[in-house]
Design an enzyme around this catalytic site. Structure first.
Site, PDB file in Angstrom:
ATOM      1  N   ARG A  84     -42.800 -37.178  73.208  1.00 38.98           N
ATOM      2  CA  ARG A  84     -43.955 -37.099  72.310  1.00 38.98           C
ATOM      3  C   ARG A  84     -44.764 -38.384  72.244  1.00 38.98           C
ATOM      4  NH1 ARG A  84     -40.028 -33.862  71.334  1.00 38.98           N
ATOM      5  NH2 ARG A  84     -40.349 -31.834  70.363  1.00 38.98           N
ATOM      6  N   HIS A 108     -28.122 -41.008  56.961  1.00 37.06           N
ATOM      7  CA  HIS A 108     -29.258 -41.911  56.740  1.00 37.06           C
ATOM      8  C   HIS A 108     -30.568 -41.284  57.210  1.00 37.06           C
ATOM      9  CE1 HIS A 108     -29.775 -46.131  55.501  1.00 37.06           C
ATOM     10  NE2 HIS A 108     -30.916 -46.026  56.134  1.00 37.06           N
ATOM     11  N   VAL A 135     -38.241 -41.828  63.443  1.00 33.99           N
ATOM     12  CA  VAL A 135     -36.859 -41.829  62.975  1.00 33.99           C
ATOM     13  C   VAL A 135     -36.028 -40.993  63.940  1.00 33.99           C
ATOM     14  CG1 VAL A 135     -35.387 -41.619  60.942  1.00 33.99           C
ATOM     15  CG2 VAL A 135     -37.847 -41.775  60.649  1.00 33.99           C
ATOM     16  N   ASP A 195     -25.562 -41.079  63.476  1.00 32.53           N
ATOM     17  CA  ASP A 195     -24.288 -40.444  63.133  1.00 32.53           C
ATOM     18  C   ASP A 195     -24.102 -40.217  61.634  1.00 32.53           C
ATOM     19  OD1 ASP A 195     -23.586 -40.450  65.790  1.00 32.53           O
ATOM     20  OD2 ASP A 195     -22.661 -42.444  65.668  1.00 32.53           O
ATOM     21  N   TYR A 233     -49.810 -38.066  58.411  1.00 34.04           N
ATOM     22  CA  TYR A 233     -48.355 -38.130  58.589  1.00 34.04           C
ATOM     23  C   TYR A 233     -48.029 -38.269  60.072  1.00 34.04           C
ATOM     24  CZ  TYR A 233     -43.510 -36.416  58.136  1.00 34.04           C
ATOM     25  OH  TYR A 233     -42.149 -36.260  58.174  1.00 34.04           O
ATOM     26  N   GLU A 248     -40.769 -48.016  54.604  1.00 30.84           N
ATOM     27  CA  GLU A 248     -41.781 -48.970  54.121  1.00 30.84           C
ATOM     28  C   GLU A 248     -43.215 -48.470  54.364  1.00 30.84           C
ATOM     29  OE1 GLU A 248     -38.862 -50.243  55.813  1.00 30.84           O
ATOM     30  OE2 GLU A 248     -38.211 -50.385  53.733  1.00 30.84           O
TER      31      GLU A 248
HETATM   32  C1  DLZ Z   1     -32.085 -48.068  58.454  1.00 29.68           C
HETATM   33  C2  DLZ Z   1     -32.896 -47.300  59.413  1.00 29.68           C
HETATM   34  C3  DLZ Z   1     -32.291 -46.454  60.355  1.00 29.68           C
HETATM   35  C4  DLZ Z   1     -30.818 -46.262  60.424  1.00 29.68           C
HETATM   36  N1  DLZ Z   1     -33.005 -45.772  61.253  1.00 29.68           N
HETATM   37  C5  DLZ Z   1     -34.367 -45.902  61.242  1.00 29.68           C
HETATM   38  C6  DLZ Z   1     -35.160 -45.187  62.186  1.00 29.68           C
HETATM   39  O1  DLZ Z   1     -34.678 -44.482  63.063  1.00 29.68           O
HETATM   40  N2  DLZ Z   1     -36.507 -45.334  62.098  1.00 29.68           N
HETATM   41  C7  DLZ Z   1     -37.106 -46.113  61.155  1.00 29.68           C
HETATM   42  O2  DLZ Z   1     -38.350 -46.182  61.122  1.00 29.68           O
HETATM   43  N3  DLZ Z   1     -36.376 -46.811  60.280  1.00 29.68           N
HETATM   44  C8  DLZ Z   1     -35.035 -46.733  60.291  1.00 29.68           C
HETATM   45  N4  DLZ Z   1     -34.278 -47.427  59.402  1.00 29.68           N
HETATM   46  C9  DLZ Z   1     -34.948 -48.403  58.493  1.00 29.68           C
HETATM   47  C10 DLZ Z   1     -35.521 -47.758  57.207  1.00 29.68           C
HETATM   48  O3  DLZ Z   1     -36.691 -47.045  57.451  1.00 29.68           O
HETATM   49  C11 DLZ Z   1     -35.856 -48.898  56.206  1.00 29.68           C
HETATM   50  O4  DLZ Z   1     -36.601 -49.888  56.860  1.00 29.68           O
HETATM   51  C12 DLZ Z   1     -34.605 -49.523  55.616  1.00 29.68           C
HETATM   52  O5  DLZ Z   1     -33.782 -48.543  55.028  1.00 29.68           O
HETATM   53  C13 DLZ Z   1     -35.005 -50.578  54.541  1.00 29.68           C
HETATM   54  O6  DLZ Z   1     -35.731 -49.980  53.472  1.00 29.68           O
END
Ligand code: DLZ
Length: 165
Positions: free
Chosen positions: A137, A98, A91, A95, A123, A68
């Protein structure tokens, strides 16, 4: 780059940081992994302030996840009173594939905003294999990347302003 220098920071190659007194920043932060992203945010805000940015010129908005960030930043660029934007997310590899899709999609989206937009978008996405790498970090043994994101944002706004003169 303007000649006035507020700070030197080894994370930005030791080059002078431009005068940021009149700059306005938007920061878009993810709720996912908020224990990390909020620390990155705090460091970014602190560094902006250390370099002369007033609190009233810092707009913070939250979005659910890293994916988003693209919409969050594009809307802030269009409608916000900002000169530059910092996208902050984290992020952590899981597993499933995704992780790869989110990292790739978000990176691509933010890159496109920079290529086609008029305001720089920094970024600030940590893409890490583990919780430990994220902590390292976000104020841990490798410092706080939020501070680096802020210095980069100041430099990019200055870059834009120099061209507009
Ligand atoms: C779904 C998801 C997963 C599994 N992991 C993360 C993450 O580690 N960090 C993050 O910022 N967002 C994650 N998301 C959510 C996705 O970024 C997003 O909000 C959903 O796929 C809905 O569009």
């Amino acid at each position: 780059m303007s000649s006035k220098s507020f700070a030197l920071n080894e994370n930005t190659c030791g080059t002078p940081v431009p005068d940021a007194t009149d700059m306005r920043f938007g920061i878009v932060v993810c709720e996912w992994n908020s224990h990390i992203t909020e620390k990155l945010l705090a460091a970014a805000v602190e560094t902006l302030k250390e370099n002369g940015v007033s609190e009233t010129n810092i707009t913070v908005r939250h979005v659910p996840g890293s994916f988003e960030l693209i919409y969050g930043c594009s809307q802030l660029a269009r409608f916000g009173l900002v000169d530059g934007i910092i996208a902050i997310g984290c992020v952590i590899r899981g597993d499933t594939p995704h992780f790869d899709y989110i990292c790739q999609g978000t990176t691509q989206g933010l890159a496109e905003l920079n290529a086609s937009g008029t305001k720089p978008v920094v970024y600030g996405l940590l893409t890490v294999n583990s919780e430990e790498q994220a902590e390292d970090r976000a104020g841990g043994k490798l410092g706080n990347k939020g501070s680096e994101f802020a210095l980069t944002a100041i430099k990019m706004v200055d870059y834009a302003w120099q061209l507009q003169k």
